[in-house]
Structures are given as structure tokens and as C-alpha cells.
Motif scaffolding. Structure first.
Motif, short mmCIF file in Angstrom:
data_model
loop_
_atom_site.label_atom_id
_atom_site.label_comp_id
_atom_site.label_asym_id
_atom_site.label_seq_id
_atom_site.Cartn_x
_atom_site.Cartn_y
_atom_site.Cartn_z
N TRP A 146 34.95 30.08 33.58
CA TRP A 146 34.03 31.07 33.04
C TRP A 146 32.99 30.45 32.11
CZ3 TRP A 146 33.84 36.13 34.53
CH2 TRP A 146 34.91 36.60 35.30
N SER A 147 33.14 29.16 31.83
CA SER A 147 32.24 28.55 30.85
C SER A 147 30.87 28.22 31.43
CB SER A 147 32.87 27.26 30.31
OG SER A 147 33.09 26.34 31.37
N THR A 148 30.70 28.33 32.74
CA THR A 148 29.40 28.07 33.35
C THR A 148 28.88 29.33 34.00
OG1 THR A 148 28.24 26.77 35.03
CG2 THR A 148 30.55 27.26 35.46
N ASP B 253 38.84 36.06 39.64
CA ASP B 253 38.64 34.98 38.67
C ASP B 253 39.36 35.29 37.35
OD1 ASP B 253 37.16 33.59 40.48
OD2 ASP B 253 35.21 34.17 39.66
N ILE B 254 39.40 36.57 36.98
CA ILE B 254 40.17 36.97 35.81
C ILE B 254 41.66 36.71 36.04
CG2 ILE B 254 40.91 38.95 34.41
CD1 ILE B 254 38.11 40.12 34.81
N PHE B 255 42.12 36.99 37.26
CA PHE B 255 43.52 36.70 37.59
C PHE B 255 43.82 35.20 37.44
CE2 PHE B 255 43.92 40.53 40.70
CZ PHE B 255 44.01 41.38 39.62
N PHE C 237 51.90 33.46 38.65
CA PHE C 237 51.67 32.52 39.75
C PHE C 237 51.38 33.24 41.06
CE2 PHE C 237 53.28 29.42 36.80
CZ PHE C 237 52.67 28.23 37.20
N ILE C 238 51.92 34.44 41.23
CA ILE C 238 51.56 35.24 42.41
C ILE C 238 50.09 35.62 42.34
CG2 ILE C 238 51.93 37.45 43.55
CD1 ILE C 238 54.88 37.21 42.83
N LEU C 239 49.62 36.00 41.15
CA LEU C 239 48.20 36.32 40.97
C LEU C 239 47.33 35.12 41.33
CD1 LEU C 239 48.16 38.30 37.59
CD2 LEU C 239 47.85 39.22 39.88
N GLN C 240 47.78 33.93 40.99
CA GLN C 240 47.02 32.73 41.33
C GLN C 240 46.90 32.57 42.84
OE1 GLN C 240 49.02 28.96 41.16
NE2 GLN C 240 47.25 27.90 40.30
#
Length: 382
Positions: free
Chosen positions: A33-35, A115-117, A92-95
């Protein structure tokens, strides 16, 4: 039997060291999220996407090795502190779901949600895994009753308090290790981005400079938290078992373990020095920034392996019970049978073959470093 128990505890400790090293993927997920440049963000996600399955697989292998070699720990910890482990599992499932669906044209939630996940997995996965390891050093509130397995009405060996792992999540000493793991993962991620991302000369210089600053900032925070954890660990009570089978607390037990087992102390010191060297030189020298990842990686594996070995060797309870010390788990009273340990020991002879294959795949997926041009021509994008 004792030799096999020692051997398998070393295997588990080594897997734990590899798992912590591979958490650089989780650390990198908290940085995407930094870019604000879509191309750069996609590049970082895909660099991590080529490695995320290694972390996931190592976590599963770590749990499987525990189940096969020390089943009483598996049933006591995974079955008792289930809120802690379920939160880790869900993250890890969210990943896995996010990497699979974030760019699907008809995905349900949109790319930003996935991306939040990824950020949730990066933060929650690192902190809670650190808490779970901290629980092995500082103990938990549980009772083991082996005779209950014969009770057909309630064949439950271990009983936990009503919080079932929530108290571990809010334990100050466990959180100290959890946040240390989180900032270590971010430090490794910044080093990994330097190692695996290439742009044109000007953009590369700006990107490398940004990653160097992150190495220094996150590395400094990690060092402070890790020193705090070592101070808490070395002054904490450990538990040992007397010849009569009585479990007793020993002050400074883990510190004395590293002194008595001097090779573990030496391994820990070498690992810490390698990580410090990588942080300082990688953060200060552009030319070394691209090499710092491997120095830090070796240091992390050595450090974590030494700490986990000290957690189980020298007649030390690797999962102490703070409410009923006699229920504490040792490698001698929580392991599988001699036959099971022996058969699995032969299976581990295949480990060099597996590691060789992983190294080959790693090189093929990393060399040459990923660029936006290569990403545009790729038929598989995360």
C-alpha cells in the motif's frame, strides 16, 4: 528412543526457523500500500506471489511434523488454544484466496478488498505466530489428564481455561515476540524487494533508497523488540523434570540452557550477528542492499532454530503449564512411539532432495529479477 526424540525436535526447530524466514512474504504484503503507482504495486504483489506458496507449505509441514512426532503437543495446543490457531488459519486462508482472485475480472469484492486481506494476513499471521511461539516459552493455562483417553464419555486429554488461546494473544511477553516477528518480516521483505525487483536506473535508485530506509527503520524496531524478548526470556522461569518425575520451575532456565548447550548459544550469537550485519550494511550501502536478504535469511534460520532447540533440550518443558506444572510437555513425554519416530526418521532422508527441488524452483522463479515489462508479457499475473 531419546536420540530420536532429540532428532525430531531439531527437525521441528529447523522447520520453525525456515518458516520465520519465509514470513518475508507476509511482511511484504504490509508494504504494497506504500506505493500509489498501479504498475509498481502490481510488480510487488507478483514478486511476492511467486513465493507465497512456500510459506503456506512450510506452515503446513511444520504442523504436520508436530502431529507425527509429538502428537500430545498437537492435540493440546491446536485443540486447546483453538482461537489462537483458528485466527492464524483464517488469515492464511485469506492470503490464498486473495492471490487467486484479486485480479479476476468478475471478483466479488474488488482488488482493493483482496489487497486488504493480504495486509491482514501479513500483520495478523506474523503477530499471532509469534504469540504461539511465545506460548511455548512462557507457558499457558492448561491441564493434561492422560487417563481421560480411556473415558468413553469424555475422551479429552487436555483441558484449557475458558479463553482457549485469547489470553495468549493479549499476553505482554508473547506480544513482544509477535511484534518482533512482524517487524523482522518487514525488514526481510524490504531486503527481498531490493534483491528481486529491477527497474530502469533512476527508478531503481529511488526504489532501492526507499527500501534501504525501510530496512533501517523496521530493522531498528525489530532489534529493540527482540532484545526486550530476550530479556524477558532469560529472566523467566523454565520447567524441568526431576528423576522422580516431579516438574519444578528453574529461574533463568533458558539462559542456562544456552550456556550448558554452548553450541546452541554459539549458533544463536552467529545468527544474531548475521542479521545485524545485514540490517546495518544493507541499510547503509546501496551495493550491498541486493545481497543483504541472504545474509539475514541465514541469520534468522540459525537464530530461530537455536531458540527452539533451547526450548526443548536439556530436560526443558517445551510447553509449560502455568496452572499445573505437572501437565507440562517435554520431548520425552509428548512424543510418538519408537516405531513411529524411527520410520519417519528414514523418511527424512528425502529432505535433501526436496530442498534441492525447492532451491531449483526458487532460482527459476527469481532469475532474472522481475520487471514491469516482463510482467506485462506474462500469462499468469497475481
Amino acid at each position: 528412543m531419546e536420540a530420536l526424540q532429540i532428532y525430531w525436535w531439531f527437525v521441528i526447530s529447523l522447520l520453525g526457523g525456515l518458516l520465520v524466514f519465509l514470513l518475508f512474504v507476509q511482511g511484504g504484503q504490509t508494504m504494497i500500500w506504500s506505493t500509489r503507482q498501479p504498475g509498481r504495486k502490481s510488480l510487488l504483489v507478483n514478486v511476492l506471489g511467486r513465493k507465497w506458496e512456500l510459506t503456506y507449505t512450510t506452515l503446513v509441514l511444520f504442523g504436520g511434523a508436530f502431529f507425527a512426532s509429538f502428537p500430545l503437543y498437537y492435540s493440546t495446543s491446536f485443540g486447546g488454544a483453538y482461537w489462537l490457531w483458528m485466527l492464524i488459519l483464517v488469515s492464511f486462508i485469506l492470503q490464498a484466496v486473495s492471490y487467486e482472485f484479486r485480479l479476476r475480472p468478475s471478483n466479488l469484492f474488488g482488488t482493493n478488498t483482496y489487497d486488504i486481506f493480504l495486509w491482514i494476513n501479513g500483520f495478523v499471521g506474523c503477530v499471532l505466530l509469534g504469540c504461539a511461539v511465545g506460548m511455548q516459552f512462557f507457558g499457558a493455562d492448561f491441564t493434561v489428564s492422560r487417563g481421560s483417553i480411556l473415558d468413553g464419555a469424555a475422551p479429552v486429554i487436555s483441558q484449557w481455561n475458558s479463553q482457549h488461546g485469547f489470553d495468549v494473544i493479549f499476553s505482554g511477553r508473547c506480544l513482544l515476540l509477535g511484534f518482533a516477528v512482524f517487524f523482522l518480516a518487514r525488514t526481510l521483505a524490504a531486503m527481498f524487494f531490493c534483491y528481486s525487483v529491477r527497474e530502469n536506473s533512476r527508478e531503481e535508485s529511488e526504489f532501492t533508497g526507499q527500501m534501504r530506509r525501510r530496512i533501517l527503520v523496521n530493522g531498528t524496531i525489530f532489534v529493540l523488540l527482540f532484545l526486550g524478548f530476550l530479556a524477558a526470556l532469560f529472566t523467566a522461569n523454565g520447567y524441568t523434570m526431576t528423576a522422580e518425575g516431579v516438574v519444578e520451575p528453574i529461574r533463568y532456565k533458558y539462559f542456562f540452557n544456552l550456556i550448558d548447550l554452548w553450541w546452541l548459544g554459539a549458533t544463536l550469537l552467529c545468527g544474531v550477528l548475521l542479521v545485524l550485519y545485514a540490517i546495518l550494511r544493507g541499510g547503509l550501502q546501496t551495493a550491498f542492499c541486493h545481497k543483504a536478504f541472504w545474509y539475514a535469511g541465514v541469520g534468522v534460520v540459525l537464530t530461530v532454530t537455536a531458540l527452539l532447540c533451547a526450548n526443548g533440550y536439556n530436560n526443558t518443558a517445551f510447553l509449560p503449564s502455568v496452572s499445573n506444572p505437572q501437565s507440562s510437555l517435554f520431548i520425552t513425554n509428548a512424543s510418538s512411539s519408537y516405531f513411529t519416530l524411527k520410520v519417519m526418521a528414514w523418511v527424512t532422508l528425502l529432505i535433501p532432495v526436496v530442498l534441492g527441488y525447492i532451491a531449483y524452483v526458487w532460482c527459476k522463479m527469481t532469475t532474472p529479477p522481475l520487471t514491469e515489462k516482463e510482467l506485462d508479457s506474462s500469462d499468469h499475473i497475481y
